[in-house]
Design an enzyme around this catalytic site. Structure first.
Site: not given
Ligand code: DGL
Length: 265
Positions: A72, A186
């Site tokens: 993440c 993301c």
């Molecule tokens: N998948 C996450 C990232 O890489 C975050 C998504 C979220 O919960 O806003 O930032």
């Protein structure tokens, strides 16, 4: 063999899992999705710093992995130091692939497409200064794309117009027509690669960190002298939050997590 805990706010980390499985097919993985606290991109730094070190410590106690992949960007660019300080196993962060995008760009105009949290972080400013100083960098935060990726992987149809509406302003703004590389900052966004590609007319490279993270996992595992004995049985996905749909369970199974267990958030 080894056993990795892969963590994200939702299904985004599965884009990283796919790269790790390609490189390390026998690595055992346990996946944790913090569904109840998503979207991370709308949380404050203080909220993420208050939740994540403790949660990751508890998960590590329960799961006993050799290492953690914070799959993440939002969590990694916000709380990696605090999470590492709370744990005594390696924690691999996933941060925006700004360096490869700057190298790949011929026009020296790149975009960083992440969550609103990630594109605001000082950590990202630092990456831009260190690796893309010669580039014009356009920052774009989107919560809706996270939601669209979640919907897609829950088996719901994705309307291309939703994706177009999110990213059109990036290309329509100042120097937008020069963008030739977009950092998918993301982990949810590589899951929409086809839709993103279909939404723009100009020629763009879409660059994420997945394969670099898989290589990093391999290197870190090599340096752990005694790997722990992974659990018997299939790889498990633990979903923190409300009951999940059958279609979403099937998605986790498609990425190799045959058992999906719900945890009350
Ligand atoms: N998948 C996450 C990232 O890489 C975050 C998504 C979220 O919960 O806003 O930032």
């Amino acid at each position: 063999m080894g056993h990795a805990l892969i963590f994200d706010s939702g299904v985004g980390g599965l884009s990283v899992v796919a790269e790790i499985r390609k490189r390390l097919p026998s690595l055992r993985m346990t996946y944790v999705a913090d569904d109840v606290f998503r979207p991370y991109g709308e949380k404050t730094e203080a909220q993420l710093k208050a939740r994540l070190p403790r949660l990751l410590w508890e998960l590590t106690e329960a799961i006993n992995p050799d290492l953690i992949v914070m799959a993440c960007n939002t969590a990694s660019t916000t709380a990696l130091a605090e999470i590492r300080a709370a744990l005594d196993i390696p924690v691999i962060g996933v941060v925006p692939a700004i360096k490869p995008a700057a190298l790949a760009s011929k026009t020296k105009t790149i975009a960083v497409l992440g969550t609103p949290g990630t594109v605001r972080r000082q950590y990202v400013d630092g990456l831009i200064q260190d690796f893309a100083a010669e580039c014009h960098v356009i920052l774009k935060g989107s919560v809706n794309l996270v939601d669209i990726a979640e919907k897609k992987l829950s088996g719901q149809p994705v309307d291309l117009d939703w994706v177009k509406t999110e990213i059109a302003p990036m290309f329509a703004g100042r120097r937008g027509a020069d963008i030739d590389a977009v950092v998918l900052a993301c982990t949810h966004f590589p899951l929409l690669r086809d839709e993103l590609k279909a939404s723009v007319t100009q020629s763009v490279q879409w660059i994420d960190s997945g394969s670099a993270i898989a290589k990093r996992v391999e290197d870190v595992l090599k340096n752990i002298p005694h790997l722990k004995t992974p659990p018997l049985g299939p790889d498990v996905a633990l979903l923190v939050g409300p009951q999940t749909s059958d279609a979403r369970r099937q998605t986790f199974a498609n990425f190799g997590f045959e058992r999906v267990v719900g945890l009350m958030g």
